[in-house]
Scaffold this motif. Structure first.
Motif, PDB file in Angstrom:
ATOM      1  N   ILE A 165       0.835  -1.201   0.000  1.00 51.51           N
ATOM      2  CA  ILE A 165       0.000   0.000   0.000  1.00 51.51           C
ATOM      3  C   ILE A 165       0.868   1.249   0.000  1.00 51.51           C
ATOM      4  O   ILE A 165       0.571   2.232  -0.703  1.00 51.51           O
ATOM      5  CB  ILE A 165      -0.953  -0.013   1.207  1.00 51.51           C
ATOM      6  N   ILE A 166       1.944   1.219   0.780  1.00 51.49           N
ATOM      7  CA  ILE A 166       2.875   2.360   0.782  1.00 51.49           C
ATOM      8  C   ILE A 166       3.426   2.592  -0.626  1.00 51.49           C
ATOM      9  O   ILE A 166       3.465   3.724  -1.123  1.00 51.49           O
ATOM     10  CB  ILE A 166       4.037   2.100   1.770  1.00 51.49           C
ATOM     11  N   GLY A 167       3.844   1.511  -1.271  1.00 52.52           N
ATOM     12  CA  GLY A 167       4.337   1.628  -2.636  1.00 52.52           C
ATOM     13  C   GLY A 167       3.261   2.104  -3.599  1.00 52.52           C
ATOM     14  O   GLY A 167       3.535   2.880  -4.525  1.00 52.52           O
ATOM     15  N   GLY A 168       2.017   1.648  -3.380  1.00 52.83           N
ATOM     16  CA  GLY A 168       0.921   2.086  -4.230  1.00 52.83           C
ATOM     17  C   GLY A 168       0.641   3.573  -4.087  1.00 52.83           C
ATOM     18  O   GLY A 168       0.389   4.264  -5.090  1.00 52.83           O
ATOM     19  N   LEU A 169       0.671   4.080  -2.855  1.00 53.96           N
ATOM     20  CA  LEU A 169       0.488   5.513  -2.637  1.00 53.96           C
ATOM     21  C   LEU A 169       1.598   6.314  -3.302  1.00 53.96           C
ATOM     22  O   LEU A 169       1.357   7.363  -3.904  1.00 53.96           O
ATOM     23  CB  LEU A 169       0.451   5.804  -1.132  1.00 53.96           C
TER      24      LEU A 169
END
Length: 229
Positions: free
Chosen positions: A157-161
């Motif tokens: 999710i961090i990478g997606g953001l």
């Protein structure tokens, strides 16, 4: 000091090396660009972007990892020292380690004259280039790890953001209500009139997420010790 040394050992080689590797990756890209004929401004942009695009993301992923990857979490929850304090101490050590690397990188760029090619703010104020997104990513990584309970999911999710804001940067730059939470204002809008407001807004958001992390970790400790949710 002994606690700090312990937390550094707990980070391990992966945690200690990842921020450095992130900077070296961007440094390699800048060297290649210089070799291919890029001007100083273009090279400086990539080297500064390392502090905003690479370093905070690495710290956020590590933050999510250290929240969920403590081999002695059960013991931690049974000790007299409250678990939230232990967790915050670990996040502080991670942040300080990453900040040291960032400051050394920034100082090198400043001494070489490349810093001023891309960052118009005074040198000390310019440290918000990396400090604001660093605090945001560390707080977000810890928060997601506590909410989701899985480092892989939290890291994804961090990478997606990170990817979303990069891909949608035009939207964040043109919509005034989105500008305060744009993580990469220096890379894509250096010198913009909203830059300082953006940096302070990111720090404020990080502090709010940090407060939620404290509350959630206190709740987890209470549940583990038989308290009420």
């Amino acid at each position: 000091m002994s606690l700090a040394r312990y937390e550094l050992r707990l980070l391990g080689r992966f945690g200690l090396a990842t921020p450095v590797l992130a900077l070296l990756l961007f440094g390699g890209m800048a060297l290649l660009m210089a070799f291919l004929g890029a001007n100083d401004g273009q090279v400086a942009r990539v080297l500064v972007a390392a502090l905003e695009l690479g370093l905070p993301l690495a710290a956020g992923v590590i933050a999510a990892t250290i929240v969920n990857d403590d081999p002695a979490i059960g013991l931690q929850l049974s000790l007299k020292t409250r678990y939230p304090r232990t967790l915050v101490r670990r996040l502080v050590v991670l942040t300080l380690w990453t900040a040291l690397i960032a400051f050394l990188w920034t100082s090198s760029l400043h001494l070489s004259g490349l810093w001023e090619f891309w960052v118009p703010e005074p040198f000390l104020v310019g440290q918000l280039v990396w400090l604001s997104p660093l605090l945001w990513f560390v707080a977000a990584g810890a928060l997601l790890a506590l909410l989701l309970g899985g480092r892989a999911t939290s890291g994804a999710i961090i990478g997606g953001l990170w990817a979303f804001e990069n891909l949608m940067r035009g939207l964040f730059l043109t919509k005034e209500w989105l500008r305060p939470e744009f993580l990469f204002a220096t890379t894509y809008a250096a010198g913009a009139d909203f830059w300082l407001t953006n940096r302070l807004a990111l720090i404020s958001t990080a502090l709010v997420m940090g407060a939620v992390v404290w509350v959630l970790s206190s709740r987890i400790e209470s549940l583990a010790k038989g308290g009420e949710a």
